[in-house]
Design an enzyme around this catalytic site. Structure first.
Site, PDB file in Angstrom:
ATOM      1  N   ARG A 169      32.103  86.547  12.838  1.00 46.17           N
ATOM      2  CA  ARG A 169      32.741  85.649  12.091  1.00 46.17           C
ATOM      3  C   ARG A 169      31.471  84.821  11.496  1.00 46.17           C
ATOM      4  NH1 ARG A 169      37.563  84.706  15.392  1.00 46.17           N
ATOM      5  NH2 ARG A 169      37.499  82.341  14.980  1.00 46.17           N
TER       6      ARG A 169
ATOM      7  N   ASP B 133      48.340  89.315  18.321  1.00 48.29           N
ATOM      8  CA  ASP B 133      47.232  88.494  17.544  1.00 48.29           C
ATOM      9  C   ASP B 133      46.136  88.896  17.681  1.00 48.29           C
ATOM     10  OD1 ASP B 133      46.120  85.887  16.841  1.00 48.29           O
ATOM     11  OD2 ASP B 133      45.900  85.398  18.859  1.00 48.29           O
TER      12      ASP B 133
ATOM     13  N   ASP C 122      48.021  84.758  22.495  1.00 46.02           N
ATOM     14  CA  ASP C 122      47.382  84.035  23.678  1.00 46.02           C
ATOM     15  C   ASP C 122      47.102  82.392  23.276  1.00 46.02           C
ATOM     16  OD1 ASP C 122      45.301  84.225  21.638  1.00 46.02           O
ATOM     17  OD2 ASP C 122      43.782  83.646  23.144  1.00 46.02           O
TER      18      ASP C 122
ATOM     19  N   ASN D 160      49.285  79.124  18.368  1.00 50.79           N
ATOM     20  CA  ASN D 160      49.644  79.451  17.195  1.00 50.79           C
ATOM     21  C   ASN D 160      50.456  80.630  17.244  1.00 50.79           C
ATOM     22  OD1 ASN D 160      47.501  80.853  18.042  1.00 50.79           O
ATOM     23  ND2 ASN D 160      46.735  81.312  15.977  1.00 50.79           N
TER      24      ASN D 160
ATOM     25  N   ASP E 184      42.648  85.025  10.637  1.00 50.76           N
ATOM     26  CA  ASP E 184      40.930  85.273  10.209  1.00 50.76           C
ATOM     27  C   ASP E 184      41.260  86.055   9.082  1.00 50.76           C
ATOM     28  OD1 ASP E 184      40.658  84.642  12.415  1.00 50.76           O
ATOM     29  OD2 ASP E 184      39.505  86.285  13.351  1.00 50.76           O
TER      30      ASP E 184
ATOM     31  N   THR F  66      42.296  87.167  17.850  1.00 51.64           N
ATOM     32  CA  THR F  66      41.398  86.340  18.411  1.00 51.64           C
ATOM     33  C   THR F  66      42.031  86.155  19.989  1.00 51.64           C
ATOM     34  OG1 THR F  66      40.740  85.518  16.316  1.00 51.64           O
ATOM     35  CG2 THR F  66      39.902  84.378  18.323  1.00 51.64           C
TER      36      THR F  66
ATOM     37  N   ARG G 299      45.077  86.355   7.545  1.00 55.09           N
ATOM     38  CA  ARG G 299      45.235  85.031   6.906  1.00 55.09           C
ATOM     39  C   ARG G 299      46.797  84.639   7.009  1.00 55.09           C
ATOM     40  NH1 ARG G 299      41.286  84.094   3.011  1.00 55.09           N
ATOM     41  NH2 ARG G 299      42.043  81.975   2.797  1.00 55.09           N
TER      42      ARG G 299
END
Length: 1190
Positions: A633, A447, A829, A832, A715, A449, A803
């Site tokens: 961001r 992942d 982490d 999701n 993202d 973020t 995305r």
């Protein structure tokens, strides 16, 4: 599915699937790939009239008998009926006093090996075929089952304790008109409970009233999703006003109808009928079990779901059982051995039949008076040999493997170099069964973020009315309410605000301080913000520092301090953020009566909704592109004024939509769309999410070990692409392809559909490569393309998917697992990532900012991404090497031991006579040969950890599985056959015509058994010494100890004393002391051992000299490398400057408007010139060249 092809057709017009067309919700993408086998029921979106029946859950307040009516009974079995409402006690344990032994034994005997040994035990009890006494199998079996049972018992007792503690927690319940203290397990559906501050919530409860104004109640959801920030729940206004007193609550008699219990934490629909009115209920009115009440003195609620029906209990899904490749191989090998065993036994049984016909029946001295014919004797001999040779299938194999894995897990937990001091989190191996798989990883899915980045957001830049701010640092002394940790680079913005000339700037920060869902706490005059996401917190803190301080909120007002004066705004509506809307809107009534709407959201959604006459569109868009390229961001901010009449009309529609029983979300979305239009743009914000320490270095090292890294993120593309080729993340010769517009993929797809099916199946022929130029390729893709891209993506060094929904993350992992048959690892982490972590062969959770959800479902957990390098290249590689060495040796020692019986059978008329003493057979695997090989499995290392990290190439054998496969297994088998031959025939030859010193011949059967057994123990222990590459005191002690134990026990068993006590069990009286007095027999043992070991030593020597592996070379030059590394340590610059290339030196992307067609041509992007300056780079170069030459 059909949906997929339809979507493809839609997107055929644009150059690729437009980001906007891709749904960002899990329901929409369920059927994109094969349905995941998670087995979680998704709530179906049926049309409204069907769904009425879904509201099948009825709860009546203060009416316990109602829930026991016959209509709410459900059949359990035969004629026993039970209420469908579960009680509030929970049960997570597996066994109780009565069921422990039967259930546990049943679970263990489902293992093929254990069942096999039980069958053997039964065979040995039958007197006709019993060639070995029953205790030779019983003792090892009891040890094995006992060890595992004790482990299970300890685990289960812990669960019992926890359940007891939870079920006996106290809570106040309304019984007989007043509140009485009651235990959690006695709470029932329909009870009214009172909760105090810091209480845990005992069940899923509908909030009725609270001591806070506006029936707000703050909860902390750490146990549900691991987020520590406060969320607020609201009671209905009507219940809050009429249900504060004990008396009022006792008279409360509403009927609640809602959905059946399910596992969706983010959704609840229902309605309440009370005093002939109907009120809608939603998730915000529910307090879920497992949360904790905060900042609320007391509140009252009605129990809707209890015990096993609560959402948290419904979510404790079955974790998947994961097995390693080696496990599967090991099982296949045990089957192979089993087949061998049956073949050998059958052969010897046939031999016995012939022998008895020819010789046995004619020899008068062999007459046993049983009158059995030859073929029947052959049949008995078959079973007899199955028992004699059973040690080919090693019973202690499974136990030893468990012990080794447990030890390796402990090493991971104890590793100080994977301990994160700042947060006091050590690494944790939560599963003990997967360690050696860590040495075979080929693909890592990460992942972005919070895993690669720190998830600590900082407000870096902004653009207001077309002007960009954010270059040099600012001094905050002018504002006493500023947060001292906040950094921002630009004086001109501060000057602008303090002069109050620029209306846009004041609007900009006013919006930031008003449009959010942050909660505020006042701690001794200090403001503490509790935000739902780090981004939101960063924006409100920024506004606070620039003089627009958010002070407090109630259900319908917000108070802020603008520069020096306090202002209170009335909040008319709050349209919250979610992943489909990607924006958040608030409608406020100013003190002077004006009504204004403020909105903030992602650039794509905002730009669609701007008024045609909105200014600064182009300038803001360029600024946004610049921000995105700097991996920031971004969010756009805008507003519009609304007239009172317009608002009135819209508000009525809004109320209707809120009361809709079915499809409430869709109705609300429609209403939201009506008001969120014709907005005026103010500007945009940019927040930085920094990379964690050591991420680029880690990714570079793992790439050298041929591990491919894929980043799957929710993202958008802009924030990721520059991240990927950052400095070292991917090396500089990489070409980026955006296959959103990649023509050759489109052509390839067409060809593939037109190809004949025959060629498609022959996957062996390598497809022509996707990329025209060789070299390293990186691929950056978006949601819609998942199916076609696996082959193409696997050619790349790195792949980044943007995305992607949580469901798609899991699907990407299972695609690669399925088509590439590769070993995969996922690391994430947050909640999701749970799906992806459970799907991969190994799941790693990062215990970071986003709470514990990921860690709870992971196999390994640690605090920083950079520890992954050590977990794989050191612990994983060592575990793999140790396990392989252990298995190869284990099979060898059992073959060498068992096959002696086979050679002996040719001289004993195939009569299933044993070649050793019974007690030696019992203890060989338990005492005489187990410890040294166990220690190799626990402690062995070919090179130390520093060199393992320095030469990532050492990791390759694990990926290719070269250290343990069928080839190695057969080598072990032939090695075993060779050694057993020597162990039998050399003593046999030596005994043929001998005479002892005292004139007695020591050539009896018992002396022979002693000699072969002693030779075997010496050979096995010396052989493992040859294979040990890392000697410690313990290894040395184990080898010498095993030999000592052997002689010690043997002299005891052969003593006269023990024979007198148990004459039938101990028959070898005096054999050892008699035989081992003869120097002749000692020389025989030495000869046997020497001849067995010499060829092995020669072969190993030749192999290491002529065809050395990478590991051998590193080992040979170990001293040199260690010296070099010490030199480097001295020269190295201080740690924090270590060769950091600036993260901003990423590519300049040519953005076109919006980011769906990010690069409209398929050209490769400009390469970075190969700069290699700087002293620290040149230091790093030297050893690297060494590593490459290997």
């Amino acid at each position: 599915g059909a949906k997929m092809s339809r979507r493809r057709a839609d997107s055929q017009g644009s150059l690729g699937p437009d980001d906007e067309v891709m749904p960002y919700s899990d329901d929409d993408t369920d059927d994109e790939l094969e349905p995941s086998s998670e087995g979680e029921p998704e709530a179906p979106h049926a049309p409204a009239e069907v769904r009425v029946s879904e509201m099948g859950w009825k709860v009546k307040a203060n009416d316990r008998p109602y829930h026991h009516l016959p209509e709410f009974q459900k059949k359990v079995c035969l004629c026993i009926k039970k209420s469908r409402y579960s009680g509030n006690s929970i049960k997570t344990y597996k066994y109780n006093v009565l069921t422990f032994i039967p259930l546990n034994l049943f679970e263990q005997l489902r293992r093929v090996a254990n069942l096999y040994f039980l069958a053997l035990l039964i065979l040995q009890i039958i007197p006709d075929i019993s060639t070995l006494p029953w205790y030779t199998t019983l003792i090892p079996l009891v040890v094995v089952l006992g060890v595992t049972a004790i482990k299970d018992l300890v685990d289960d007792l812990a669960r019992h304790r926890m359940d007891k503690e939870i079920n006996n927690r106290k809570c106040e319940v309304l019984l007989d008109g007043r509140f009485q203290e009651s235990k959690w397990r006695d709470i029932e559906v329909g009870d009214v409970v009172r909760l105090k501050k810091n209480d845990f919530i005992p069940a899923d409860i509908l909030l009725l009233s609270s001591s806070n104004p506006n029936s707000l109640c703050y909860v902390e959801t750490a146990e549900l999703d691991g987020e520590t920030n406060l969320k607020f729940k609201m009671g209905l206004r009507v219940t809050d006003e009429r249900l504060q007193e004990e008396r009022q609550l006792a008279e409360f008699d509403a009927l609640i109808e809602c959905e059946e219990p399910n596992n969706r934490l983010d959704k609840f629909t229902g309605m309440m009928q009370w005093q002939s009115e109907r009120y809608p209920l939603e998730l915000d009115n529910m307090l879920l079990r497992g949360c904790k009440i905060r900042n609320t003195e007391e509140c009252h609620g009605l129990v809707v779901f209890a015990g096993a029906d609560t959402k948290i209990m419904r979510n404790g899904g079955k974790t998947r059982f994961k097995r390693t490749k080696i496990d599967e191989l090991m099982n296949y090998m045990v089957y192979t051995i089993f087949v061998l065993l049956i073949l050998v036994s059958a052969g010897l049984a046939i031999g016995h039949t012939f022998w008895y016909e020819e010789i046995g029946s004619n020899a008068w001295y062999l007459f046993d008076g049983k009158g059995q014919n030859a073929s029947y004797r052959g049949f008995l001999s078959f079973w007899g040999y199955i028992i004699v040779l059973n040690t080919m299938v090693p019973i202690s194999l499974y136990v030893s493997v468990e012990v080794i894995r447990l030890g390796q897990s402990k090493f991971i937990n104890w590793d100080l170099q994977m301990y994160f001091a700042e947060k006091d989190t050590p690494a944790k191996a939560r599963t003990t069964t997967l360690n050696e798989q860590l040495g075979q990883i080929e693909y890592i899915f990460s992942d972005k973020t919070g895993t690669l980045t720190q998830n600590v957001m900082q407000f870096k830049k902004c653009t207001i009315a077309g002007r960009t701010y954010g270059i040099d640092p600012v001094d905050w002394s002018w504002n006493q309410l500023a947060d001292k940790r906040f950094e921002f680079m630009d004086h001109s913005l501060v000057a602008c605000i303090r002069s109050r000339k620029d209306k846009d700037v004041t609007e900009f920060f006013k919006l930031l301080s008003l449009c959010h869902t942050v909660m505020v706490e006042h701690n001794d005059g200090d403001l503490v913000y509790q935000a739902a996401s780090p981004d939101e917190g960063a924006l409100v803190t920024a506004a606070r520092n620039f003089g627009f301080v958010f002070l407090s909120r109630t259900q319908d007002t917000i108070t802020i301090r603008e520069m020096d004066q306090e202002m209170t705004y009335e909040m008319l509506a709050l349209l919250d953020f979610n992943s489909d809307r990607k924006r958040m809107t608030i409608i406020l009534k100013f003190p002077d009566g004006r009504i204004r709407l403020y909105c903030k959201g992602a650039d794509t959604v905002i730009y669609e909704r701007l008024a045609p006459n909105s200014r600064h569109k182009e300038t803001t868009q360029t600024a946004l592109d610049i921000f995105a390229n700097a991996t920031l961001r971004t969010l756009c901010l805008c507003y519009k004024d609304i007239s009172a009449d317009e608002y009135e009309a819209w508000s009525r529609k809004h109320k209707d939509a809120q009361l809709a029983m079915y499809d409430r979300d869709i109705a609300l979305d429609r209403v939201y769309e009506e008001i969120e239009c014709n907005l005026l743009l103010i500007g945009a914000t940019a927040i930085e999410d920094k990379l964690q320490d050591g991420v680029p270095e880690t990714i570079a090292t793992l790439a050298k070990a041929d591990i491919k890294i894929w980043v799957l993120t929710g993202d958008k593309k802009g924030t990721v692409s520059p991240f990927s080729p950052t400095g070292k993340c991917l090396s500089s010769e990489i070409v980026c392809y955006f296959h959103v517009s990649s023509e050759n993929l489109r052509i390839r797809q067409a060809n593939r559909r037109n190809e004949l099916p025959t060629t498609r199946r022959g996957k062996k022929k390598p497809a022509e490569p996707f990329f025209p130029q060789p070299g390293k390729n990186a691929l950056i893709i978006t949601g819609g393309w998942l199916i076609d891209f696996v082959d193409m993506a696997c050619e790349c060094e790195a792949v980044i998917c943007c995305r992607v929904t949580p469901k798609q993350k899991a699907n990407v992992v299972s695609l690669v697992k399925k088509y590439k048959k590769a070993v995969t690892l996922s690391i994430g982490d947050g909640a999701n990532d749970v799906n992806m972590i459970k799907t991969a062969d190994i799941g790693v959770g990062i215990s970071g900012q986003e709470g514990m959800q990921a860690v709870m479902s992971s196999d390994y957990a640690f605090a920083q991404f950079r520890y992954l390098e050590r977990l794989l290249l050191v612990h994983g590689r060592w575990s793999y090497i140790r396990m392989c060495k252990f298995l190869r040796f284990f099979f060898f020692k059992n073959f060498a031991f068992t096959l002696v019986h086979f050679w002996y059978s040719f001289f004993s008329g195939y009569s299933s006579q044993v070649a050793y003493e019974d007690w030696f057979i019992t203890l060989y695997n338990l005492c005489y040969s187990s410890l040294p090989v166990l220690l190799v499995g626990l402690l062995d290392q070919d090179v130390n950890d520093k060199l393992s990290l320095k030469f990532p190439k050492l990791y390759l054998p694990g990926q290719q599985g070269t250290l343990f496969n069928y080839r190695n297994f057969f080598i072990s088998l032939f090695h075993g056959i060779f050694v057993s031959l020597i162990i039998f025939f050399i003593p046999y030859g030596a005994f043929l015509q001998t005479m002892g010193q005292d004139g007695e011949a020591p050539s009896d059967y018992q002396s022979f058994a002693v000699v072969t057994a002693s030779s075997l123990v010496f050979i096995v222990n010396l052989q493992i010494s040859l294979d040990t590459s890392y000697w410690t005191f313990v290894n040395c002690f184990a080898v010498l100890g095993s030999i000592a134990i052997y002689f010690g026990i043997m002299f005891d068993i052969h003593s006269a004393g023990i024979h007198v006590l148990f004459p039938s069990a101990f028959t070898f009286t005096g054999a050892a002391s008699n035989a081992l007095r003869q120097p002749y027999l000692w020389l025989t043992i030495i000869l046997t051992v020497g001849i067995s070991l010499l060829p092995v030593i020669c072969i190993q020597f030749l192999h290491k000299t002529i065809w050395p592996s990478v590991g051998d070379k590193v080992q040979r030059n170990r001293k040199k490398y260690e010296m070099e590394m010490q030199e480097e340590e001295k020269k190295k610059p201080p740690a924090f400057q270590r060769g950091r290339r600036s993260r901003r030196s990423a590519y300049a992307f040519s953005h076109s408007r919006g980011y769906a067609d990010l690069i409209s041509s398929g050209q490769s992007i400009r390469r970075r010139p190969p700069t290699r300056g700087g002293p620290q780079d040149s230091i790093r170069e030297v050893p690297q060249r060494e590593a490459e030459n290997i």
